[in-house]
Design a protein around this motif. Structure first.
Motif, PDB file in Angstrom:
ATOM      1  N   GLN A 255       0.819  -1.209   0.000  1.00 34.49           N
ATOM      2  CA  GLN A 255       0.000   0.000   0.000  1.00 34.49           C
ATOM      3  C   GLN A 255       0.856   1.263   0.000  1.00 34.49           C
ATOM      4  O   GLN A 255       0.459   2.293  -0.559  1.00 34.49           O
ATOM      5  N   LEU A 258       1.426   2.489  -3.518  1.00 33.74           N
ATOM      6  CA  LEU A 258       0.310   2.772  -4.410  1.00 33.74           C
ATOM      7  C   LEU A 258       0.190   4.246  -4.784  1.00 33.74           C
ATOM      8  O   LEU A 258      -0.339   4.579  -5.847  1.00 33.74           O
ATOM      9  N   THR A 284      -5.363  -5.248  -2.341  1.00 31.96           N
ATOM     10  CA  THR A 284      -4.263  -4.308  -2.592  1.00 31.96           C
ATOM     11  C   THR A 284      -3.555  -4.626  -3.905  1.00 31.96           C
ATOM     12  O   THR A 284      -3.152  -3.721  -4.642  1.00 31.96           O
ATOM     13  N   ALA A 288      -3.122  -2.160  -7.044  1.00 32.71           N
ATOM     14  CA  ALA A 288      -1.829  -1.855  -7.654  1.00 32.71           C
ATOM     15  C   ALA A 288      -1.912  -1.963  -9.174  1.00 32.71           C
ATOM     16  O   ALA A 288      -1.377  -1.119  -9.907  1.00 32.71           O
ATOM     17  N   GLN A 291      -3.715   0.972 -10.767  1.00 36.41           N
ATOM     18  CA  GLN A 291      -2.937   2.200 -10.767  1.00 36.41           C
ATOM     19  C   GLN A 291      -1.707   2.123 -11.661  1.00 36.41           C
ATOM     20  O   GLN A 291      -0.891   3.042 -11.679  1.00 36.41           O
TER      21      GLN A 291
END
Length: 368
Positions: A255, A258, A284, A288, A291
């Motif tokens: 995290q 990110l 998570t 990822a 993003q």
């Protein structure tokens, strides 16, 4: 195809020797790398006067301004060596020996293999575990008879003289495709190992590249060079190491990345790529991916790579994690770094990774 005369001419050229620092050129008490203007004339004199001189190929020096301990190398430095070699290759030079430090030797070699895929360049990367010069004699520069440096250099020059295209690492009397090599010992002369069952990028190299095709390859490289230079400061590859912790610990580490620009992330799993599961970690990993981050699973084991045979590892691939296969950690780092530099969107990077995997599965021999 290149004509026999043009091929013969390229193979008769001197081998371009590049000195980039490392243990190989260290000297004194305490040991420290000699400056290029001191070390290179000394090495030239030793090469000329050594008993092996008559049996070694002709060499020339390729000027290099970046000389440092290899543990200090950065993505920008990798780009430096790529552009240095690219410029020399574009000018007609084809055979190179690069002397560097052993800490990141496998990483740099694998990166150059990715960067020059599809060409007919010949690059041999080497170094040593003990300095070339004997620091017991501080009054004159003499080859240390107990060092591995001279043998590694001699083997590399002879390998480069053969002219076989591709990027190889030569060390301890052996040589391997750069993408397969890893350091397995911190101080033994047999510090590296590799294997010859290499797929992409090794199988993309062509021994006799037609001049028009070679120019097309060079034009393509030049077309994105400025963009590559601009991205080198932002291109980052992270590593997350699985330990016997709660899976949410790994999620917390992930995290933290990110909020950063899209990067490469190597997830070092147990055994064949097993990673502790939790709903939060799965969530998570999916975040990822959305993003633009590329998460690649590798094994902490030195050999064997990863597979999806165990449920303990296969679950992650449902959340956009990429299997590293049999690639070494250095080779995964190199491929991620090259993709971050070369391509401008996460979608194109993942597409290219998929292409390299397909190349590996469909090709059983080099393009010859």
């Amino acid at each position: 195809m290149a004509s026999p005369s043009s091929l013969s001419a390229s193979l008769s050229q001197p081998i371009q020797l590049i000195y980039a620092g490392g243990t190989f050129g260290s000297y004194g008490r305490p040991l420290a790398p000699l400056a290029a203007d001191v070390f290179l004339p000394t090495l030239q004199q030793l090469l000329t006067g050594h008993d092996d001189a008559a049996f070694l190929p002709a060499i020339a020096w390729l000027d290099n301004t970046l000389i440092k301990d290899s543990s200090q190398l950065t993505p920008s430095d990798f780009v430096h060596f790529y552009t240095l070699l690219l410029s020399a290759y574009a000018s007609g030079k084809r055979q190179f020996v690069l002397i560097t430090g052993t800490d990141t030797l496998s990483y740099l070699g694998a990166f150059l293999a990715e960067a020059f895929a599809g060409s007919d360049i010949c690059i041999i990367v080497t170094g040593s575990m003990r300095p070339l010069l004997d620091s017991e004699d501080l009054h004159s520069y003499k080859v240390d008879s107990h060092s591995d440096a001279w043998d590694n250099l001699r083997g590399s020059l002879r390998l480069a003289a053969g002219g076989q295209s591709g990027v190889k690492i030569c060390f301890g009397g052996e040589s391997w495709p750069a993408q397969t090599v890893q350091k397995i010992h911190s101080h033994d002369f047999m510090a590296f190992t590799g294997h010859s069952r290499a797929a992409y990028p090794d199988n993309s190299y062509i021994d006799k590249l037609a001049e028009t095709r070679r120019q097309h390859w060079l034009d393509d490289q030049q077309s994105f060079l400025s963009a590559l230079q601009a991205r080198r400061e932002q291109a980052i590859v992270h590593a997350l190491y699985c330990l016997p912790n709660d899976a949410d610990v790994l999620s917390t580490q992930l995290q933290a990345l990110l909020s950063k620009p899209p990067c490469g992330i190597i997830l070092l799993g147990f055994g064949s790529g097993n990673v502790p599961y939790s709903p939060l970690l799965a969530e998570t990993l999916q975040a990822a991916y959305k993003q633009g981050h590329m998460v690649v699973c590798a094994s902490q084991c030195a050999f064997g790579g990863v597979s999806d045979s165990y449920a303990a590892g296969s679950w992650q691939y449902n959340y956009q994690v990429i299997a590293g296969g049999r690639l070494t950690i250095a080779a995964i780092y190199a491929r991620l770094l090259w993709l971050l530099l070369r391509y401008d969107t996460p979608a194109r990077r993942r597409q290219r990774w998929t292409y390299t995997v397909n190349q590996a599965s469909t090709s059983t021999s080099r393009s010859r």
